[in-house]
Scaffold this motif. Structure first.
Motif, PDB file in Angstrom:
ATOM      1  N   GLY A  84       0.773  -1.226   0.000  1.00  0.00           N
ATOM      2  CA  GLY A  84       0.000   0.000   0.000  1.00  0.00           C
ATOM      3  C   GLY A  84       0.805   1.276   0.000  1.00  0.00           C
ATOM      4  O   GLY A  84       0.252   2.373   0.100  1.00  0.00           O
ATOM      5  N   LYS A  85       2.124   1.143  -0.108  1.00  0.00           N
ATOM      6  CA  LYS A  85       2.989   2.335  -0.088  1.00  0.00           C
ATOM      7  C   LYS A  85       3.805   2.414  -1.368  1.00  0.00           C
ATOM      8  O   LYS A  85       3.971   1.438  -2.079  1.00  0.00           O
ATOM      9  CB  LYS A  85       3.919   2.296   1.128  1.00  0.00           C
ATOM     10  CG  LYS A  85       3.181   2.387   2.465  1.00  0.00           C
ATOM     11  CD  LYS A  85       4.145   2.560   3.605  1.00  0.00           C
ATOM     12  CE  LYS A  85       3.403   2.745   4.915  1.00  0.00           C
ATOM     13  NZ  LYS A  85       4.342   2.954   6.056  1.00  0.00           N
ATOM     14  N   GLU A  86       4.340   3.597  -1.616  1.00  0.00           N
ATOM     15  CA  GLU A  86       5.192   3.784  -2.782  1.00  0.00           C
ATOM     16  C   GLU A  86       6.588   3.223  -2.508  1.00  0.00           C
ATOM     17  O   GLU A  86       6.999   3.075  -1.352  1.00  0.00           O
ATOM     18  CB  GLU A  86       5.285   5.268  -3.128  1.00  0.00           C
ATOM     19  CG  GLU A  86       3.968   5.873  -3.590  1.00  0.00           C
ATOM     20  CD  GLU A  86       4.137   7.303  -4.066  1.00  0.00           C
ATOM     21  OE1 GLU A  86       3.156   7.864  -4.595  1.00  0.00           O
ATOM     22  OE2 GLU A  86       5.237   7.864  -3.902  1.00  0.00           O
ATOM     23  N   ARG A  87       7.288   2.944  -3.592  1.00  0.00           N
ATOM     24  CA  ARG A  87       8.665   2.489  -3.463  1.00  0.00           C
ATOM     25  C   ARG A  87       9.500   3.604  -2.857  1.00  0.00           C
ATOM     26  O   ARG A  87       9.402   4.760  -3.269  1.00  0.00           O
ATOM     27  CB  ARG A  87       9.206   2.088  -4.831  1.00  0.00           C
ATOM     28  CG  ARG A  87      10.499   1.328  -4.779  1.00  0.00           C
ATOM     29  CD  ARG A  87      10.853   0.738  -6.140  1.00  0.00           C
ATOM     30  NE  ARG A  87       9.860  -0.239  -6.584  1.00  0.00           N
ATOM     31  CZ  ARG A  87      10.046  -1.050  -7.626  1.00  0.00           C
ATOM     32  NH1 ARG A  87      11.158  -0.975  -8.326  1.00  0.00           N
ATOM     33  NH2 ARG A  87       9.101  -1.893  -7.972  1.00  0.00           N
ATOM     34  N   ALA A  88      10.340   3.237  -1.887  1.00  0.00           N
ATOM     35  CA  ALA A  88      11.105   4.234  -1.138  1.00  0.00           C
ATOM     36  C   ALA A  88      12.594   3.905  -1.161  1.00  0.00           C
ATOM     37  O   ALA A  88      12.985   2.737  -1.114  1.00  0.00           O
ATOM     38  CB  ALA A  88      10.622   4.285   0.308  1.00  0.00           C
ATOM     39  N   PHE A  89      13.379   4.949  -1.196  1.00  0.00           N
ATOM     40  CA  PHE A  89      14.836   4.807  -1.174  1.00  0.00           C
ATOM     41  C   PHE A  89      15.291   4.275   0.175  1.00  0.00           C
ATOM     42  O   PHE A  89      14.799   4.685   1.223  1.00  0.00           O
ATOM     43  CB  PHE A  89      15.470   6.173  -1.438  1.00  0.00           C
ATOM     44  CG  PHE A  89      16.956   6.231  -1.205  1.00  0.00           C
ATOM     45  CD1 PHE A  89      17.478   6.885  -0.109  1.00  0.00           C
ATOM     46  CD2 PHE A  89      17.819   5.603  -2.090  1.00  0.00           C
ATOM     47  CE1 PHE A  89      18.843   6.936   0.108  1.00  0.00           C
ATOM     48  CE2 PHE A  89      19.183   5.647  -1.881  1.00  0.00           C
ATOM     49  CZ  PHE A  89      19.706   6.326  -0.792  1.00  0.00           C
ATOM     50  N   VAL A  90      16.283   3.378   0.128  1.00  0.00           N
ATOM     51  CA  VAL A  90      16.866   2.837   1.349  1.00  0.00           C
ATOM     52  C   VAL A  90      18.338   3.221   1.459  1.00  0.00           C
ATOM     53  O   VAL A  90      18.767   3.821   2.446  1.00  0.00           O
ATOM     54  CB  VAL A  90      16.735   1.302   1.397  1.00  0.00           C
ATOM     55  CG1 VAL A  90      17.435   0.734   2.630  1.00  0.00           C
ATOM     56  CG2 VAL A  90      15.268   0.894   1.372  1.00  0.00           C
ATOM     57  N   ALA A  91      19.109   2.872   0.430  1.00  0.00           N
ATOM     58  CA  ALA A  91      20.547   3.126   0.476  1.00  0.00           C
ATOM     59  C   ALA A  91      21.105   3.090  -0.936  1.00  0.00           C
ATOM     60  O   ALA A  91      20.519   2.471  -1.829  1.00  0.00           O
ATOM     61  CB  ALA A  91      21.260   2.096   1.355  1.00  0.00           C
ATOM     62  N   ALA A  92      22.260   3.736  -1.110  1.00  0.00           N
ATOM     63  CA  ALA A  92      22.930   3.716  -2.402  1.00  0.00           C
ATOM     64  C   ALA A  92      24.429   3.780  -2.185  1.00  0.00           C
ATOM     65  O   ALA A  92      24.904   4.233  -1.132  1.00  0.00           O
ATOM     66  CB  ALA A  92      22.466   4.878  -3.279  1.00  0.00           C
ATOM     67  N   ILE A  93      25.152   3.344  -3.206  1.00  0.00           N
ATOM     68  CA  ILE A  93      26.604   3.335  -3.131  1.00  0.00           C
ATOM     69  C   ILE A  93      27.153   3.730  -4.491  1.00  0.00           C
ATOM     70  O   ILE A  93      26.625   3.363  -5.532  1.00  0.00           O
ATOM     71  CB  ILE A  93      27.108   1.952  -2.674  1.00  0.00           C
ATOM     72  CG1 ILE A  93      28.600   1.969  -2.381  1.00  0.00           C
ATOM     73  CG2 ILE A  93      26.747   0.865  -3.692  1.00  0.00           C
ATOM     74  CD1 ILE A  93      29.075   0.726  -1.618  1.00  0.00           C
ATOM     75  N   SER A  94      28.220   4.509  -4.465  1.00  0.00           N
ATOM     76  CA  SER A  94      28.823   4.980  -5.698  1.00  0.00           C
ATOM     77  C   SER A  94      29.539   3.850  -6.433  1.00  0.00           C
ATOM     78  O   SER A  94      29.699   2.745  -5.907  1.00  0.00           O
ATOM     79  CB  SER A  94      29.805   6.106  -5.389  1.00  0.00           C
ATOM     80  OG  SER A  94      30.854   5.635  -4.549  1.00  0.00           O
ATOM     81  N   ARG A  95      30.007   4.152  -7.630  1.00  0.00           N
ATOM     82  CA  ARG A  95      30.601   3.124  -8.474  1.00  0.00           C
ATOM     83  C   ARG A  95      31.809   2.456  -7.832  1.00  0.00           C
ATOM     84  O   ARG A  95      31.984   1.244  -7.930  1.00  0.00           O
ATOM     85  CB  ARG A  95      30.988   3.730  -9.815  1.00  0.00           C
ATOM     86  CG  ARG A  95      29.804   4.147 -10.673  1.00  0.00           C
ATOM     87  CD  ARG A  95      30.258   4.861 -11.923  1.00  0.00           C
ATOM     88  NE  ARG A  95      30.877   6.157 -11.609  1.00  0.00           N
ATOM     89  CZ  ARG A  95      31.427   6.945 -12.511  1.00  0.00           C
ATOM     90  NH1 ARG A  95      31.455   6.585 -13.789  1.00  0.00           N
ATOM     91  NH2 ARG A  95      31.941   8.104 -12.160  1.00  0.00           N
ATOM     92  N   SER A  96      32.620   3.245  -7.183  1.00  0.00           N
ATOM     93  CA  SER A  96      33.830   2.711  -6.550  1.00  0.00           C
ATOM     94  C   SER A  96      33.561   2.185  -5.142  1.00  0.00           C
ATOM     95  O   SER A  96      34.404   1.504  -4.557  1.00  0.00           O
ATOM     96  CB  SER A  96      34.893   3.792  -6.465  1.00  0.00           C
ATOM     97  OG  SER A  96      34.473   4.820  -5.569  1.00  0.00           O
ATOM     98  N   GLY A  97      32.412   2.564  -4.599  1.00  0.00           N
ATOM     99  CA  GLY A  97      32.108   2.194  -3.213  1.00  0.00           C
ATOM    100  C   GLY A  97      32.573   3.225  -2.214  1.00  0.00           C
ATOM    101  O   GLY A  97      32.377   3.061  -1.011  1.00  0.00           O
ATOM    102  N   GLY A  98      33.160   4.305  -2.701  1.00  0.00           N
ATOM    103  CA  GLY A  98      33.708   5.303  -1.809  1.00  0.00           C
ATOM    104  C   GLY A  98      32.688   6.205  -1.144  1.00  0.00           C
ATOM    105  O   GLY A  98      32.976   6.824  -0.116  1.00  0.00           O
ATOM    106  N   ASN A  99      31.499   6.260  -1.730  1.00  0.00           N
ATOM    107  CA  ASN A  99      30.443   7.104  -1.165  1.00  0.00           C
ATOM    108  C   ASN A  99      29.174   6.285  -0.957  1.00  0.00           C
ATOM    109  O   ASN A  99      28.784   5.498  -1.824  1.00  0.00           O
ATOM    110  CB  ASN A  99      30.131   8.275  -2.100  1.00  0.00           C
ATOM    111  CG  ASN A  99      31.279   9.250  -2.173  1.00  0.00           C
ATOM    112  OD1 ASN A  99      31.639   9.879  -1.188  1.00  0.00           O
ATOM    113  ND2 ASN A  99      31.884   9.353  -3.346  1.00  0.00           N
ATOM    114  N   THR A 100      28.576   6.463   0.191  1.00  0.00           N
ATOM    115  CA  THR A 100      27.322   5.775   0.496  1.00  0.00           C
ATOM    116  C   THR A 100      26.275   6.793   0.953  1.00  0.00           C
ATOM    117  O   THR A 100      26.609   7.859   1.474  1.00  0.00           O
ATOM    118  CB  THR A 100      27.513   4.707   1.581  1.00  0.00           C
ATOM    119  OG1 THR A 100      28.081   5.325   2.753  1.00  0.00           O
ATOM    120  CG2 THR A 100      28.443   3.606   1.102  1.00  0.00           C
TER     121      THR A 100
END
Length: 123
Positions: A42-58
């Motif tokens: 019943g809810k919209e899709r929500a952001f949880v986490a992300a990581i950059s291409r190299s993994g250096g930024n989260t």
């Protein structure tokens, strides 16, 4: 053909932990930022986490900061989501996504999506 396959979901009690994995194929994995989103009934899709291409930024949603950790292994073409201290409100289908956009918290920035894995947290 690009494929993102999530695994690791399941049923866990409040306070428990799960580790989700997302194995990617058919794309140059290290060229893509990776994200995890979730959708509760019943809810919209929500952001949880992300990581950059190299993994250096989260990046994390405020609701999971300090409890979830995103990581990636570019040698294995896999992104992970370690989820600790789970709460009933974390119950949802979790999706991984691969994107080339600049705003990792926005679903429209992602080009490819997995089929999702169910996470259920019992109280």
């Amino acid at each position: 053909q690009v494929q993102l396959v999530e695994s690791g979901g399941g049923l866990v009690q409040t306070g428990g932990s799960l580790r989700l994995s997302c194995a990617a194929s058919g794309l140059t994995f290290s060229s893509f930022a990776m994200g995890w989103f979730r959708q509760a009934p019943g809810k919209e899709r929500a952001f949880v986490a992300a990581i950059s291409r190299s993994g250096g930024n989260t990046f994390y949603a405020n609701s999971v900061k300090g409890r979830f950790t995103i990581s990636r292994d570019n040698n294995k073409n896999t992104v992970y989501l370690q989820m600790n201290n789970l709460k009933p409100e974390d119950t949802a289908v979790y999706y991984c996504a691969a994107g080339l956009g600049k705003n990792p918290s926005r679903a429209y920035e992602y080009n490819y999506w997995g089929q999702g894995t169910q996470v259920t947290v019992s109280s």
